[in-house]
Design an enzyme around this catalytic site. Structure first.
Site, PDB file in Angstrom:
ATOM      1  N   TRP A 130      35.866  29.839  40.208  1.00 57.07           N
ATOM      2  CA  TRP A 130      36.655  30.821  41.409  1.00 57.07           C
ATOM      3  C   TRP A 130      35.935  32.058  41.465  1.00 57.07           C
ATOM      4  CZ3 TRP A 130      38.582  27.955  45.031  1.00 57.07           C
ATOM      5  CH2 TRP A 130      39.131  26.922  44.750  1.00 57.07           C
TER       6      TRP A 130
ATOM      7  N   ASP B 170      42.320  38.325  41.201  1.00 58.72           N
ATOM      8  CA  ASP B 170      42.699  37.038  41.837  1.00 58.72           C
ATOM      9  C   ASP B 170      43.560  36.333  40.672  1.00 58.72           C
ATOM     10  OD1 ASP B 170      43.218  34.356  42.471  1.00 58.72           O
ATOM     11  OD2 ASP B 170      40.943  33.939  42.742  1.00 58.72           O
TER      12      ASP B 170
ATOM     13  N   LYS C 187      50.361  27.632  43.299  1.00 52.69           N
ATOM     14  CA  LYS C 187      50.423  27.232  41.863  1.00 52.69           C
ATOM     15  C   LYS C 187      51.583  27.706  40.934  1.00 52.69           C
ATOM     16  CE  LYS C 187      45.579  26.569  42.427  1.00 52.69           C
ATOM     17  NZ  LYS C 187      44.444  27.171  42.833  1.00 52.69           N
TER      18      LYS C 187
HETATM   19  C1  LIG Z   1      43.324  27.459  43.605  1.00 58.98           C
HETATM   20  C2  LIG Z   1      42.761  28.850  43.251  1.00 58.98           C
HETATM   21  C3  LIG Z   1      41.895  29.462  44.576  1.00 58.98           C
HETATM   22  C4  LIG Z   1      42.155  28.792  45.782  1.00 58.98           C
HETATM   23  O1  LIG Z   1      43.130  29.186  46.479  1.00 58.98           O
HETATM   24  P1  LIG Z   1      43.150  28.512  47.999  1.00 58.98           P
HETATM   25  O2  LIG Z   1      44.671  29.252  48.319  1.00 58.98           O
HETATM   26  O3  LIG Z   1      43.234  27.036  48.216  1.00 58.98           O
HETATM   27  O4  LIG Z   1      42.281  29.122  48.986  1.00 58.98           O
HETATM   28  C5  LIG Z   1      41.522  30.829  44.158  1.00 58.98           C
HETATM   29  N1  LIG Z   1      41.214  31.325  43.043  1.00 58.98           N
HETATM   30  C6  LIG Z   1      41.677  30.656  41.781  1.00 58.98           C
HETATM   31  C7  LIG Z   1      41.962  31.168  40.751  1.00 58.98           C
HETATM   32  C8  LIG Z   1      42.696  29.602  41.915  1.00 58.98           C
HETATM   33  O5  LIG Z   1      43.259  28.949  41.340  1.00 58.98           O
END
Ligand SMILES: *Cc1c(COP(=O)(O)O)cnc(C)c1O
Length: 358
Positions: free
Chosen positions: A102, A171, A195
């Site tokens: 990511w 993030d 999540k």
């Molecule tokens: C799942 C995830 C993403 C991507 O998220 P989307 O909402 O599908 O774009 C980005 N960063 C992390 C750390 C993730 O776990």
């Protein structure tokens, strides 16, 4: 009712109470005669949901009015692009930690916009890990610095937040509100909801208003944080139902109490890591000091045994344990809503599987 133990990494398990409350109100929300899916995003019922979701997030993260809390579509992935489009101007540099899939995805988007310095790179390291404190090299005067606090695929997590000397952006898609954390260390936090916060369809962004005010004005309206701040995330039609589910989830977090949730999360992860550490059969894939409390990743001696493990676990009601397709192995995602009983079931299964196949 047959609910399975859902170890999926995202979209992920939601609290049962939340699903049932939404179900009860699905066709007639609180006597309005319509579903939240059907009402105006400018009406008073939706307005109350929207503002409660914001207030709850603000309270749970401990952020004051210096921060705006926003709901933006396009997931965390759009944030990878929006962030540099707003803040990485000509002649500037942004620092990125590249410690997993990511982080690398965020770097890729930022490079399309401007100059990126990789503060530390351990993306390819095995065991997977986060960089150590002294390893990260920050650019003086950087436009911002970016980290992925929890690498969902590799199962590595920052245990302390580094001082970067520039506005810090995190993030936190896969570990937001999962542990005690000083959110004010960050100038901006973003997280796809699917999540730890609710269903997919919306990303939460918390951003310092003074920082947002410095964003580029020569990008399309919808891509500017300032637009979403000025319109309380109602510039256009928001994903109302996703925000409603997020609102119920934040209520559930408040009702359970964050301290209890933090402790349960630690205990859940420790239970699985203890089995891994006591075994010569299972092998954790993340370096011990950076092991994630949200995504527990491990391998078995052979891929054949991993396939058998996933199959038999599934038959026993433990679903979505397969590691990300890019890395293989096993991944148990145990977000806030994942019950302790499901972790107990997994560790019992792991011990039994080892006995039968070790
Ligand atoms: C799942 C995830 C993403 C991507 O998220 P989307 O909402 O599908 O774009 C980005 N960063 C992390 C750390 C993730 O776990």
């Amino acid at each position: 009712m047959a609910r399975v133990y859902n170890f999926g990494a995202g979209p992920a398990i939601m609290p049962l109470d939340v699903l049932q409350e939404a179900q009860a109100d699905l066709v007639d929300f609180k006597g309005s005669g319509m579903s939240v899916m059907e009402m105006s995003h400018r009406g008073k019922e939706y307005d109350a949901i929207h503002n409660e979701a914001i207030a709850n997030l603000r309270e749970l993260m401990g952020l004051n009015d210096d921060y705006a809390i926003l709901f933006i579509q396009g997931g965390a992935s759009l944030q990878f692009a929006m962030l540099p489009m707003n803040f990485l101007g000509e002649g500037q540099t942004a620092d990125y930690v590249n410690a997993g899939s990511w982080g690398a995805a965020a770097v890729k988007q930022a490079r399309m916009i401007g100059n990126v310095n990789i503060a530390a790179d351990c993306q390819k390291d095995i065991p997977t890990r986060m960089p150590d404190a002294g390893e990260m090299k920050w650019t003086p005067g950087a436009a911002y610095s970016h980290l992925t606090t929890n690498e969902t695929i590799s199962g590595a997590q920052f245990k302390s937040i580094p001082e970067t000397g520039s506005p810090l952006v995190g993030d936190m898609s896969s570990d937001i509100l999962s542990r005690p954390l000083d959110y004010t260390k960050f100038t901006m936090i973003y997280a796809g909801a699917q999540k730890n916060l609710g269903p997919s369809g919306v990303a939460m962004v918390a951003i310092r208003k003074d920082f947002a005010g410095k964003g580029s004005i020569s990008i399309p309206t919808m891509l500017r944080y300032q637009t979403h701040i000025e319109n309380n995330s109602l510039y256009n039609t928001p994903p109302c139902f996703s925000i409603y589910m997020l609102c119920l989830t934040t209520r559930w977090l408040k009702k359970n109490g964050m301290q209890k949730i933090f402790q349960t999360n630690r205990d859940k992860a420790q239970l699985i890591y203890d089995v891994i550490d006591a075994s010569g059969f299972y092998r954790g894939t993340a370096k011990k000091e950076y092991r994630s409390d949200m995504n527990v990743t491990f391998r078995l001696p052979t891929e054949e045994l991993e396939t058998l493990f996933i199959k038999q676990a599934s038959e026993a009601g433990m679903k979505q344990l397969k590691g990300h397709r890019s890395v293989g192995g096993i991944r148990a995602s145990i977000y806030n809503a994942f019950p302790a009983a499901g972790v107990k079931a997994l560790v019992d299964f792991m011990k039994d599987f080892e006995k039968r196949n070790g």
